[in-house]
Design an enzyme around this catalytic site. Structure first.
Site, PDB file in Angstrom:
ATOM      1  N   CYS A 185      75.929  69.751  57.208  1.00 34.30           N
ATOM      2  CA  CYS A 185      74.568  69.270  56.879  1.00 34.30           C
ATOM      3  C   CYS A 185      73.778  70.223  57.157  1.00 34.30           C
ATOM      4  O   CYS A 185      73.906  71.446  57.534  1.00 34.30           O
ATOM      5  CB  CYS A 185      74.439  67.643  57.661  1.00 34.30           C
ATOM      6  SG  CYS A 185      74.777  67.946  59.362  1.00 34.30           S
TER       7      CYS A 185
ATOM      8  N   SER B  50      77.011  65.265  59.394  1.00 30.30           N
ATOM      9  CA  SER B  50      78.092  65.874  59.203  1.00 30.30           C
ATOM     10  C   SER B  50      79.287  65.620  60.352  1.00 30.30           C
ATOM     11  O   SER B  50      80.645  65.455  60.273  1.00 30.30           O
ATOM     12  CB  SER B  50      78.184  67.360  59.185  1.00 30.30           C
ATOM     13  OG  SER B  50      77.395  68.190  59.977  1.00 30.30           O
TER      14      SER B  50
HETATM   15  P1  4NP Z   1      71.779  66.229  60.187  1.00 34.38           P
HETATM   16  O1  4NP Z   1      70.133  65.936  60.623  1.00 34.38           O
HETATM   17  O2  4NP Z   1      71.246  67.420  59.099  1.00 34.38           O
HETATM   18  O3  4NP Z   1      72.239  65.254  59.452  1.00 34.38           O
HETATM   19  O4  4NP Z   1      72.431  67.032  61.542  1.00 34.38           O
HETATM   20  C1  4NP Z   1      69.273  66.707  61.105  1.00 34.38           C
HETATM   21  C2  4NP Z   1      69.350  67.093  62.544  1.00 34.38           C
HETATM   22  C3  4NP Z   1      68.262  67.836  62.874  1.00 34.38           C
HETATM   23  C4  4NP Z   1      67.312  68.297  62.081  1.00 34.38           C
HETATM   24  C5  4NP Z   1      67.264  67.884  60.753  1.00 34.38           C
HETATM   25  C6  4NP Z   1      68.075  67.005  60.523  1.00 34.38           C
HETATM   26  N1  4NP Z   1      66.007  68.829  62.576  1.00 34.38           N
HETATM   27  O5  4NP Z   1      65.105  69.080  62.215  1.00 34.38           O
HETATM   28  O6  4NP Z   1      66.362  69.340  63.774  1.00 34.38           O
END
Ligand code: 4NP
Length: 152
Positions: free
Chosen positions: A7, A14
């Site tokens: 992800c 993920s």
């Molecule tokens: P993930 O979710 O891709 O499902 O782990 C996210 C985690 C952090 C961020 C975005 C999506 N972020 O912008 O920091």
């Protein structure tokens, strides 16, 4: 078989996918390996998001042994299947692919239950209520994959 879940941050979706797939393959007695990674670097070294930890816990899955890491081009050689959570992850991973064999390993996780529909697992980072829904989608997709592979 070696499976990588990917992800953006490797802290919300993920890690859940990794935990769920590990549980399924353990129940099925399959000697597979599962890992996860993020296309971004912001959360490297961190535990999964506390909301992912809590959601997994409610279903009896402990994901607190996981630490975020970034997807690396070497992962194309180390893994047989690379499941991406959304179409942006797919684009980011495919941009690093060096050949057709690499590209062929990359697929959307939800293609397991909605083949050809280009469906993404929604990013729950800004939506506290989204984690249960994400868990259920991933649970269904992992279940479909394991049962398909176990019977083929
Ligand atoms: P993930 O979710 O891709 O499902 O782990 C996210 C985690 C952090 C961020 C975005 C999506 N972020 O912008 O920091």
């Amino acid at each position: 078989m070696k499976i990588l879940m990917v992800c953006l941050g490797n802290i919300c979706r993920s890690p859940l996918a990794e935990g769920i797939m590990k549980q399924k393959i353990s129940e099925a007695g399959l000697p597979w390996m599962v890992d996860s990674a993020g296309t971004g670097f912001w959360h490297v070294g961190e535990l999964p998001d506390r909301r992912s930890i809590a959601t997994a816990n409610q279903r009896g899955i402990d994901i607190t042994d996981q630490r975020a890491r970034q997807f690396h081009v070497a992962d194309f050689e180390r893994f047989d299947r690379i499941f991406v959570m959304d179409t942006q992850n797919r684009q980011d991973v495919l941009r690093l692919a060096q050949n057709e064999a690499h590209r062929a390993k990359v697929e959307l996780m939800l293609d397991q239950i909605f083949p050809g529909e280009d469906r993404s697992v929604p990013d729950p980072y800004y939506d506290d209520d989204g984690f249960k829904e994400v868990f259920d989608m991933l649970n269904e997709a992992c279940e479909a994959f394991v049962s398909r592979m176990a019977t083929s």
